[in-house]
Write a protein that holds these residues in place. Structure first.
Motif, PDB file in Angstrom:
ATOM      1  N   LYS A  98      76.209  -6.456  22.490  1.00 61.91           N
ATOM      2  CA  LYS A  98      77.271  -5.504  22.858  1.00 61.91           C
ATOM      3  C   LYS A  98      77.841  -5.868  24.222  1.00 61.91           C
ATOM      4  O   LYS A  98      77.099  -5.999  25.209  1.00 61.91           O
ATOM      5  CB  LYS A  98      76.699  -4.089  22.933  1.00 61.91           C
ATOM      6  N   THR A 152      72.188   0.458  16.445  1.00 66.01           N
ATOM      7  CA  THR A 152      72.891   0.138  17.682  1.00 66.01           C
ATOM      8  C   THR A 152      72.125   0.798  18.820  1.00 66.01           C
ATOM      9  O   THR A 152      71.611   1.912  18.669  1.00 66.01           O
ATOM     10  CB  THR A 152      74.347   0.671  17.661  1.00 66.01           C
ATOM     11  N   ASP A 185      72.019   5.026  15.626  1.00 63.01           N
ATOM     12  CA  ASP A 185      72.360   4.821  17.034  1.00 63.01           C
ATOM     13  C   ASP A 185      71.196   5.339  17.864  1.00 63.01           C
ATOM     14  O   ASP A 185      71.203   6.490  18.301  1.00 63.01           O
ATOM     15  CB  ASP A 185      73.658   5.601  17.321  1.00 63.01           C
ATOM     16  N   LEU A 199      70.281   4.760  25.699  1.00 65.66           N
ATOM     17  CA  LEU A 199      69.407   5.068  24.559  1.00 65.66           C
ATOM     18  C   LEU A 199      68.024   4.446  24.751  1.00 65.66           C
ATOM     19  O   LEU A 199      67.006   5.066  24.422  1.00 65.66           O
ATOM     20  CB  LEU A 199      70.036   4.566  23.253  1.00 65.66           C
ATOM     21  N   ARG A 249      79.100  12.611  16.589  1.00 69.21           N
ATOM     22  CA  ARG A 249      78.315  13.733  17.108  1.00 69.21           C
ATOM     23  C   ARG A 249      77.854  14.711  16.039  1.00 69.21           C
ATOM     24  O   ARG A 249      77.011  15.555  16.298  1.00 69.21           O
ATOM     25  CB  ARG A 249      79.156  14.497  18.143  1.00 69.21           C
ATOM     26  N   ASN A 306      71.969   1.147  23.383  1.00 69.50           N
ATOM     27  CA  ASN A 306      72.646   0.895  24.660  1.00 69.50           C
ATOM     28  C   ASN A 306      71.619   1.209  25.739  1.00 69.50           C
ATOM     29  O   ASN A 306      70.550   1.753  25.438  1.00 69.50           O
ATOM     30  CB  ASN A 306      73.949   1.720  24.762  1.00 69.50           C
ATOM     31  N   ARG A 353      83.410  10.436  22.526  1.00 64.94           N
ATOM     32  CA  ARG A 353      83.803  10.414  23.950  1.00 64.94           C
ATOM     33  C   ARG A 353      85.315  10.579  24.100  1.00 64.94           C
ATOM     34  O   ARG A 353      85.781  11.117  25.098  1.00 64.94           O
ATOM     35  CB  ARG A 353      83.327   9.116  24.614  1.00 64.94           C
ATOM     36  N   ALA A 378      81.682   4.795  16.226  1.00 66.99           N
ATOM     37  CA  ALA A 378      80.548   5.074  17.113  1.00 66.99           C
ATOM     38  C   ALA A 378      80.765   6.375  17.878  1.00 66.99           C
ATOM     39  O   ALA A 378      81.840   6.977  17.798  1.00 66.99           O
ATOM     40  CB  ALA A 378      80.370   3.918  18.089  1.00 66.99           C
ATOM     41  N   SER A 379      79.729   6.753  18.611  1.00 64.31           N
ATOM     42  CA  SER A 379      79.768   8.012  19.371  1.00 64.31           C
ATOM     43  C   SER A 379      80.070   9.179  18.427  1.00 64.31           C
ATOM     44  O   SER A 379      80.899  10.034  18.718  1.00 64.31           O
ATOM     45  CB  SER A 379      80.813   7.912  20.495  1.00 64.31           C
ATOM     46  N   PHE A 428      84.682   4.609  20.274  1.00 65.77           N
ATOM     47  CA  PHE A 428      83.775   5.710  20.610  1.00 65.77           C
ATOM     48  C   PHE A 428      84.475   7.047  20.355  1.00 65.77           C
ATOM     49  O   PHE A 428      85.161   7.587  21.226  1.00 65.77           O
ATOM     50  CB  PHE A 428      83.355   5.612  22.087  1.00 65.77           C
TER      51      PHE A 428
HETATM   52  C1  E4P Z   1      77.381   2.999  19.985  1.00 64.70           C
HETATM   53  O1  E4P Z   1      77.144   1.827  19.825  1.00 64.70           O
HETATM   54  C2  E4P Z   1      76.944   3.764  21.170  1.00 64.70           C
HETATM   55  O2  E4P Z   1      75.606   3.457  21.448  1.00 64.70           O
HETATM   56  C3  E4P Z   1      76.998   5.258  20.937  1.00 64.70           C
HETATM   57  O3  E4P Z   1      77.594   5.589  19.713  1.00 64.70           O
HETATM   58  C4  E4P Z   1      77.438   6.084  22.099  1.00 64.70           C
HETATM   59  O4  E4P Z   1      77.396   7.454  21.727  1.00 64.70           O
HETATM   60  P1  E4P Z   1      77.528   8.627  22.795  1.00 64.70           P
HETATM   61  O5  E4P Z   1      78.956   8.712  23.207  1.00 64.70           O
HETATM   62  O6  E4P Z   1      77.092   9.854  22.063  1.00 64.70           O
HETATM   63  O7  E4P Z   1      76.626   8.266  23.944  1.00 64.70           O
END
Ligand code: E4P
Length: 215
Positions: free
Chosen positions: A85, A26, A6, A31, A168, A28, A134, A165-166, A131
């Motif tokens: 996305k 991935t 990511d 990023l 940590r 966004n 989050r 995703a997301s 996510f």
């Molecule tokens: C996934 O596609 C997202 O880019 C990503 O996992 C978001 O992660 P974050 O909540 O740490 O920003």
């Protein structure tokens, strides 16, 4: 469970690719903005594609259905390995319904509920990205959502793949694996931590010390 990076940081992607276990990436807008890459959005994405052999998710920058569709068609013309996305808004779901009929690969980003995942699947989305971090941040159980989507999709034989995703920290990876996620997308720092174990480091150091006595 496949591992995606990511990230839009070219140094990190290049380093992770050397490990031979990263199947895709991935990105966004946040990023890409912090990735430090030089050039246009397209140039940065093309550089990421050069570093990896798998798919790269790229997020739309507009919010209205027709603009999202135009953007998605443009992105997917850059490479067959692009996945677009799109968030689960009214406009986004509507855009995915059109794009899936055209064969454009899509990733339902910013997914925070089973209902959003269900709507995405019915629209023909290729991937859904719950996510986790989050949701945890606001006191909800992010990994429970991953498990619920995996279980429900499997019960109805829905082909949409689930990207945890997301993420940590390494425990999130373990939990995503156990929950049955098809893919885990993680920051470079989390991938580094997955490799690390203090007992491995101590064990190597002891073996190297003892090796001095037998060479
Ligand atoms: C996934 O596609 C997202 O880019 C990503 O996992 C978001 O992660 P974050 O909540 O740490 O920003």
């Amino acid at each position: 469970m496949l591992i995606f990076l990511d990230s839009a940081n070219l140094e990190h992607i290049q380093s992770a690719a050397r490990l031979g276990v990263v199947s895709g990436a991935t990105t966004n807008p946040s990023l890409v903005a912090k990735g430090g890459g030089k050039g246009t959005y397209k140039e940065i994405v093309l550089s990421i594609l050069d570093l990896l052999s798998g798919e790269v998710s790229v997020e739309v920058l507009s919010e209205e259905r027709n603009s999202m569709i135009e953007e998605a068609r443009d992105y997917s013309s850059w490479s067959p390995r692009i996945v677009v996305k799109i968030p689960p808004t009214w406009e986004g779901i509507s855009a995915i319904s059109i794009l899936s009929q055209e064969g454009v690969k899509t990733n339902l980003t910013l997914c925070f509920s089973l209902n959003q995942a269900l709507l995405g699947a019915n629209a023909g989305v290729t991937y859904v990205s719950p996510f986790v971090g989050r949701l945890d941040d606001v006191g909800e159980d992010g990994m429970r959502l991953v498990a619920d989507i995996v279980e429900t999709f499997s019960r109805y034989n829905i082909q949409t793949r689930v990207i945890a995703a997301s993420l940590r920290h390494p425990l999130h990876c373990v939990q995503a694996f156990k929950a049955g996620a098809h893919i885990a997308t993680m920051p470079y720092e989390v991938l580094l931590k997955m490799v690390d174990h203090p007992l491995t480091t101590i064990g190597i150091s002891r073996f190297m010390k003892d090796a001095q006595r037998i060479i």
